[in-house]
Scaffold this motif. Sequence first.
Motif, PDB file in Angstrom:
ATOM      1  N   LEU A   1       1.457  -3.946   4.115  1.00 22.08           N
ATOM      2  CA  LEU A   1       2.852  -3.527   3.957  1.00 22.08           C
ATOM      3  C   LEU A   1       2.824  -2.169   3.278  1.00 22.08           C
ATOM      4  CD1 LEU A   1       5.882  -5.634   2.737  1.00 22.08           C
ATOM      5  CD2 LEU A   1       5.611  -3.241   2.112  1.00 22.08           C
ATOM      6  N   MET A   2       3.146  -1.125   4.028  1.00 25.48           N
ATOM      7  CA  MET A   2       3.181   0.219   3.443  1.00 25.48           C
ATOM      8  C   MET A   2       4.477   0.401   2.657  1.00 25.48           C
ATOM      9  SD  MET A   2       1.482   2.831   6.205  1.00 25.48           S
ATOM     10  CE  MET A   2      -0.308   2.813   6.453  1.00 25.48           C
ATOM     11  N   LEU A   3       4.332   0.826   1.414  1.00 28.63           N
ATOM     12  CA  LEU A   3       5.477   1.058   0.530  1.00 28.63           C
ATOM     13  C   LEU A   3       5.390   2.509   0.078  1.00 28.63           C
ATOM     14  CD1 LEU A   3       7.890  -0.130  -1.042  1.00 28.63           C
ATOM     15  CD2 LEU A   3       6.291  -0.655  -2.883  1.00 28.63           C
ATOM     16  N   THR A   4       6.248   3.355   0.629  1.00 27.18           N
ATOM     17  CA  THR A   4       6.079   4.789   0.429  1.00 27.18           C
ATOM     18  C   THR A   4       7.409   5.522   0.481  1.00 27.18           C
ATOM     19  OG1 THR A   4       5.085   6.768   1.421  1.00 27.18           O
ATOM     20  CG2 THR A   4       5.598   4.961   2.896  1.00 27.18           C
ATOM     21  N   ALA A   5       7.405   6.720  -0.076  1.00 27.60           N
ATOM     22  CA  ALA A   5       8.604   7.555  -0.048  1.00 27.60           C
ATOM     23  C   ALA A   5       8.756   8.275   1.289  1.00 27.60           C
ATOM     24  CB  ALA A   5       8.556   8.587  -1.181  1.00 27.60           C
ATOM     25  N   ALA A   6       7.715   8.249   2.124  1.00 28.03           N
ATOM     26  CA  ALA A   6       7.755   8.924   3.426  1.00 28.03           C
ATOM     27  C   ALA A   6       8.580   8.084   4.381  1.00 28.03           C
ATOM     28  CB  ALA A   6       6.340   9.127   3.961  1.00 28.03           C
ATOM     29  N   GLY A   7       9.861   8.451   4.521  1.00 27.83           N
ATOM     30  CA  GLY A   7      10.771   7.602   5.262  1.00 27.83           C
ATOM     31  C   GLY A   7      11.235   8.120   6.603  1.00 27.83           C
ATOM     32  N   LEU A   8      10.692   9.243   7.057  1.00 29.80           N
ATOM     33  CA  LEU A   8      11.081   9.755   8.366  1.00 29.80           C
ATOM     34  C   LEU A   8      10.542   8.851   9.474  1.00 29.80           C
ATOM     35  CD1 LEU A   8      10.436  13.583   7.867  1.00 29.80           C
ATOM     36  CD2 LEU A   8      12.622  12.352   7.716  1.00 29.80           C
ATOM     37  N   LEU A   9      11.219   8.865  10.610  1.00 24.10           N
ATOM     38  CA  LEU A   9      10.793   8.015  11.718  1.00 24.10           C
ATOM     39  C   LEU A   9       9.355   8.301  12.118  1.00 24.10           C
ATOM     40  CD1 LEU A   9      11.352   5.935  13.887  1.00 24.10           C
ATOM     41  CD2 LEU A   9      12.338   7.758  15.301  1.00 24.10           C
ATOM     42  N   ASP A  10       8.972   9.566  12.153  1.00 22.02           N
ATOM     43  CA  ASP A  10       7.599   9.917  12.509  1.00 22.02           C
ATOM     44  C   ASP A  10       6.605   9.332  11.510  1.00 22.02           C
ATOM     45  OD1 ASP A  10       8.444  11.264  14.735  1.00 22.02           O
ATOM     46  OD2 ASP A  10       8.257  13.276  13.852  1.00 22.02           O
ATOM     47  N   ASP A  11       6.992   9.310  10.223  1.00 22.26           N
ATOM     48  CA  ASP A  11       6.125   8.723   9.196  1.00 22.26           C
ATOM     49  C   ASP A  11       5.919   7.231   9.463  1.00 22.26           C
ATOM     50  OD1 ASP A  11       5.883  11.128   7.722  1.00 22.26           O
ATOM     51  OD2 ASP A  11       7.810  10.747   6.756  1.00 22.26           O
TER      52      ASP A  11
ATOM     53  N   LEU B   1       0.802  -1.211   0.000  1.00 24.71           N
ATOM     54  CA  LEU B   1       0.000   0.000   0.000  1.00 24.71           C
ATOM     55  C   LEU B   1       0.842   1.272   0.000  1.00 24.71           C
ATOM     56  CD1 LEU B   1      -2.854   1.286   0.337  1.00 24.71           C
ATOM     57  CD2 LEU B   1      -2.549   1.026   2.818  1.00 24.71           C
ATOM     58  N   ASP B   2       0.739   2.040  -1.084  1.00 23.66           N
ATOM     59  CA  ASP B   2       1.327   3.378  -1.106  1.00 23.66           C
ATOM     60  C   ASP B   2       0.388   4.298  -0.327  1.00 23.66           C
ATOM     61  OD1 ASP B   2       2.758   5.639  -1.610  1.00 23.66           O
ATOM     62  OD2 ASP B   2       2.364   5.699  -3.761  1.00 23.66           O
TER      63      ASP B   2
END
Length: 229
Positions: A76-86, A50-51
């Motif tokens: 399974l989230m697959l995303t460009a948002a890679g910050l720890l908070d994300d 899931l994006d």
Amino acid sequence: MRVLIVEDELYLAEAIRDGLRLEAIAADVVGDGDTALEYLAVNEYDAVVLDRDIPGTHGDEVARRIVADGLPTRILMLTAAGLLDDKVRGFEIGADDYLTKPFELRELVMRLRALGRRPAEGAPPVQEFAGLTLDTFRREVFRDGRYVGVTRKQFSVLEVLMAARGGVVSAETLLERAWDENADPFTNAVRITISSLRKRLGDPWLIHTVAGVGYRVGEAGPVDDTSGP
């Protein structure tokens, strides 16, 4: 294993789908959240890739709906948002795993297999039944300790049959679980795959036909030429 890929970058979604198929994982592709919810309502998926940032219903809301509806589908989230908070937010919403872009397809496959080893029903990574041993992680099959080489599709079909623990599985269910949405409902692919799988496993047959109903794995029996339900 059957997976839903929710990704609005079509080239990426198709690349993931093709890569998963090479690993005997059936995959459907949708490009927006609204269509994803429609697919989830009518099909049974082991996992959804899931994006989060997708058109229509946001990926986060799709995840919330999966959890709220009590679906066994792993997220399974697959995303460009890679910050720890994300990542923290993703897990709070209901993600079972989180992978950031860019990524290696091999890692995605391994993560999906890991999720598949711990579905809601708690199926073990190594299944043993009626003299058969099926290792879902190594993709290996043994009969009475003897290694049996099978194709990717044969493995997928056997995986569904083994999970039923001797219960009857219809041809329609096999088609839904081991193929993707593009499979022709009138195809004889299930019958052909069952026939070839029986030959690979050897005599006496362990996959039995229940006339008019489907197939089941059971104790070894005489060779039967009945090819389908």
